[in-house]
Design a protein around this motif. Sequence first.
Motif, PDB file in Angstrom:
ATOM      1  N   ASN A  86      20.190 -35.736  37.432  1.00  0.00           N
ATOM      2  CA  ASN A  86      20.042 -35.288  38.815  1.00  0.00           C
ATOM      3  C   ASN A  86      20.901 -36.141  39.755  1.00  0.00           C
ATOM      4  O   ASN A  86      20.801 -37.368  39.762  1.00  0.00           O
ATOM      5  CB  ASN A  86      18.563 -35.402  39.206  1.00  0.00           C
ATOM      6  CG  ASN A  86      18.227 -34.726  40.501  1.00  0.00           C
ATOM      7  OD1 ASN A  86      18.988 -34.766  41.452  1.00  0.00           O
ATOM      8  ND2 ASN A  86      17.052 -34.107  40.560  1.00  0.00           N
ATOM      9  N   THR A 175      11.953 -33.946  32.632  1.00  0.00           N
ATOM     10  CA  THR A 175      11.036 -33.407  33.621  1.00  0.00           C
ATOM     11  C   THR A 175       9.894 -34.385  33.794  1.00  0.00           C
ATOM     12  O   THR A 175       9.364 -34.908  32.809  1.00  0.00           O
ATOM     13  CB  THR A 175      10.489 -32.032  33.188  1.00  0.00           C
ATOM     14  OG1 THR A 175       9.582 -31.559  34.178  1.00  0.00           O
ATOM     15  CG2 THR A 175       9.809 -32.084  31.845  1.00  0.00           C
ATOM     16  N   SER A 176       9.515 -34.675  35.032  1.00  0.00           N
ATOM     17  CA  SER A 176       8.443 -35.637  35.279  1.00  0.00           C
ATOM     18  C   SER A 176       7.117 -35.083  34.793  1.00  0.00           C
ATOM     19  O   SER A 176       6.874 -33.879  34.836  1.00  0.00           O
ATOM     20  CB  SER A 176       8.346 -35.962  36.764  1.00  0.00           C
ATOM     21  OG  SER A 176       9.525 -36.574  37.216  1.00  0.00           O
ATOM     22  N   PRO A 182       8.990 -39.787  33.671  1.00  0.00           N
ATOM     23  CA  PRO A 182       9.768 -38.607  33.278  1.00  0.00           C
ATOM     24  C   PRO A 182       9.785 -38.431  31.761  1.00  0.00           C
ATOM     25  O   PRO A 182       9.861 -39.406  31.010  1.00  0.00           O
ATOM     26  CB  PRO A 182      11.164 -38.919  33.819  1.00  0.00           C
ATOM     27  CG  PRO A 182      10.934 -39.873  34.932  1.00  0.00           C
ATOM     28  CD  PRO A 182       9.768 -40.720  34.492  1.00  0.00           C
ATOM     29  N   HIS A 219      20.201 -28.852  36.482  1.00  0.00           N
ATOM     30  CA  HIS A 219      18.952 -28.110  36.376  1.00  0.00           C
ATOM     31  C   HIS A 219      19.141 -26.946  35.398  1.00  0.00           C
ATOM     32  O   HIS A 219      20.235 -26.413  35.268  1.00  0.00           O
ATOM     33  CB  HIS A 219      18.570 -27.586  37.766  1.00  0.00           C
ATOM     34  CG  HIS A 219      17.194 -27.020  37.868  1.00  0.00           C
ATOM     35  ND1 HIS A 219      16.894 -25.733  37.505  1.00  0.00           N
ATOM     36  CD2 HIS A 219      16.039 -27.569  38.308  1.00  0.00           C
ATOM     37  CE1 HIS A 219      15.608 -25.501  37.711  1.00  0.00           C
ATOM     38  NE2 HIS A 219      15.066 -26.595  38.202  1.00  0.00           N
ATOM     39  N   THR A 220      18.066 -26.554  34.729  1.00  0.00           N
ATOM     40  CA  THR A 220      18.131 -25.431  33.800  1.00  0.00           C
ATOM     41  C   THR A 220      18.760 -24.201  34.435  1.00  0.00           C
ATOM     42  O   THR A 220      19.573 -23.514  33.817  1.00  0.00           O
ATOM     43  CB  THR A 220      16.713 -25.066  33.297  1.00  0.00           C
ATOM     44  OG1 THR A 220      16.160 -26.177  32.605  1.00  0.00           O
ATOM     45  CG2 THR A 220      16.770 -23.879  32.346  1.00  0.00           C
ATOM     46  N   LEU A 317       9.439 -23.298  33.026  1.00  0.00           N
ATOM     47  CA  LEU A 317       9.421 -24.747  33.106  1.00  0.00           C
ATOM     48  C   LEU A 317      10.316 -25.300  32.017  1.00  0.00           C
ATOM     49  O   LEU A 317      10.689 -24.581  31.076  1.00  0.00           O
ATOM     50  CB  LEU A 317       7.998 -25.297  33.015  1.00  0.00           C
ATOM     51  CG  LEU A 317       7.124 -24.959  31.803  1.00  0.00           C
ATOM     52  CD1 LEU A 317       5.960 -25.955  31.745  1.00  0.00           C
ATOM     53  CD2 LEU A 317       6.532 -23.551  31.912  1.00  0.00           C
ATOM     54  N   THR A 318      10.681 -26.547  32.158  1.00  0.00           N
ATOM     55  CA  THR A 318      11.626 -27.146  31.216  1.00  0.00           C
ATOM     56  C   THR A 318      11.100 -27.057  29.787  1.00  0.00           C
ATOM     57  O   THR A 318      11.862 -26.810  28.846  1.00  0.00           O
ATOM     58  CB  THR A 318      11.898 -28.614  31.592  1.00  0.00           C
ATOM     59  OG1 THR A 318      12.290 -28.677  32.961  1.00  0.00           O
ATOM     60  CG2 THR A 318      13.002 -29.201  30.732  1.00  0.00           C
ATOM     61  N   ASN A 419      11.191 -29.987  41.678  1.00  0.00           N
ATOM     62  CA  ASN A 419       9.844 -30.383  41.306  1.00  0.00           C
ATOM     63  C   ASN A 419       9.595 -31.852  41.650  1.00  0.00           C
ATOM     64  O   ASN A 419      10.423 -32.711  41.357  1.00  0.00           O
ATOM     65  CB  ASN A 419       9.622 -30.195  39.805  1.00  0.00           C
ATOM     66  CG  ASN A 419       9.660 -28.734  39.401  1.00  0.00           C
ATOM     67  OD1 ASN A 419       9.658 -27.849  40.251  1.00  0.00           O
ATOM     68  ND2 ASN A 419       9.690 -28.472  38.114  1.00  0.00           N
ATOM     69  N   TYR A 421       6.437 -34.754  41.278  1.00  0.00           N
ATOM     70  CA  TYR A 421       5.126 -35.046  40.714  1.00  0.00           C
ATOM     71  C   TYR A 421       4.513 -36.222  41.468  1.00  0.00           C
ATOM     72  O   TYR A 421       5.051 -37.325  41.475  1.00  0.00           O
ATOM     73  CB  TYR A 421       5.236 -35.342  39.224  1.00  0.00           C
ATOM     74  CG  TYR A 421       5.592 -34.103  38.443  1.00  0.00           C
ATOM     75  CD1 TYR A 421       6.914 -33.711  38.304  1.00  0.00           C
ATOM     76  CD2 TYR A 421       4.607 -33.305  37.886  1.00  0.00           C
ATOM     77  CE1 TYR A 421       7.239 -32.560  37.611  1.00  0.00           C
ATOM     78  CE2 TYR A 421       4.925 -32.148  37.195  1.00  0.00           C
ATOM     79  CZ  TYR A 421       6.243 -31.785  37.064  1.00  0.00           C
ATOM     80  OH  TYR A 421       6.572 -30.636  36.395  1.00  0.00           O
TER      81      TYR A 421
END
Length: 512
Positions: A86, A175-176, A182, A219-220, A317-318, A419, A421
């Motif tokens: 990121n 992904t967190s 993460p 990102h995906t 989602l991832t 996202n 968290y």
Amino acid sequence: MRGAQTIARLSDWAAQRYGDEEALVFGEERWTFRQLRDRVDEAARAAMAQGLRPGDAVAVWAPNSARWAVAALGAVAAGGVLVPVNTRYRAAEAADMLRRSRARLLFTEHDFLGTDYRALLAESGEQLPLLERTVALHTPDWDDFLAGAKRVTGEERLDRTAAVQPGDSADILFTSGTTGRPKGVPATHEQTLTVFDAWATAVTLQRGDRYLLVNPFFHTFGYKAGIVACLLRGATIVPEQVFDADTMLDRIQSERISVLTGAPTVFTSLIQHPGREAYDLSSMRMAGTGAANIPTELIYQIREFIGAKNIFTAYGLTESTGVVSVCEPHESPETLAGTSGTALAGTELRIDAPPGQPGEILTRGPHVMHGYLDDPEATEEAVDADGWLHTGDVGVLDERGFLRITDRLKDMLVVGGFNVYPAEVEQVLRDHPAVADAAVVGAPDERLGEIGVAYCVPSAGARIDPAELTAYTRERLANFKAPRAFHSLTTLPHNAAGKVDKNALRLQAKTG
């Protein structure tokens, strides 16, 4: 898709299938699928000359660009495992990903929005003993890196690419989790190609489409629903580095863009732009968005003011290779806005509750991850013995099998499409000497959809200074993770079970 078999072979396959059709446009660069293949081949040979071995991790910490695509696809064609990072991450966050993925090669930028990522890592003092080389994409570093390609023949590269198997890991996206740490999610070549072949069919992405990609490649939805899907379908990749409404409208007009995807705020900004009517948007064919709650009126507005008659929404989602369900373009505006559609072809979807009642969303199929990176306990918690992925999101399935998302078990916030968290943010806040305890919840925001609001209990003799905590969190976290408001409480509210009552805090944040 069947002809490609792996992402490693994807650019070769696309060159054979789509040849001299336009593959990528970025600034002054305009490449056909054959020209893109040649650049990917050169980058792959350079990576091999650098000593990249099959299965080695290669990270890319940079904004969208033509060279991002070439570096990433080249690394994968050489048998590497891609680790997108990121661009909003700070040095400590990026270094943690590099260490845990055991990355040996890093592609980055020397200047993006005033940030020199290579210098950021160097100045941080983070220890990265396995990282052998860092290449800044838009500096002489890149040319020096590519010069190594001369030491590897095309036949050697093709042999390396052919050795990659569909079941091998192609990438690791982080992904967190609710613990604040993460988690790495490896995906195989076969998973990604299977999922995004089905996704492209569902959303009607087609040969000749011109796809404006403002979704970040880390990102995906930028990399897989963008670069990979375009190569599968023969669509043109048009990368954009940052969202700016003026630039986007100009790009749609000048490049005859037909496809645009993004958070609802992307489309709202374009629709509300005071000069929108001066632009020719007649090339727009398809728009894609997604969120728990989309106003039905926005669907009508996208069709009327942006010109995209085909609109889809989706949920994923991832851990599910990015997709669980898709609401296809032929559905009504009310269905598109109110649901996330039906399960992706070849997958299963169910609710852990009686029929018609809200419950946790579960999904099963080839799109479900095989496990978190080096975290078997978290894997066991997320994927049960029958192969069902427990998403942590709450939803309802109607009688037609359409999914409506109603809540999030994991307390996750979605800030401007990213996202967040709360546990990760709370952990950082508690490290501040003035903060004894903290809880972070989401509050509605017209521009970003949702923002973080922090409720902090001050340490003895201390006080909560919002300006100080804003600076503190932004130094340690990506800016979208930093709360936009801080409130001082003598104690956090707790429910009967002794847990922090976040519902009470959400109500307080919502009412201001």
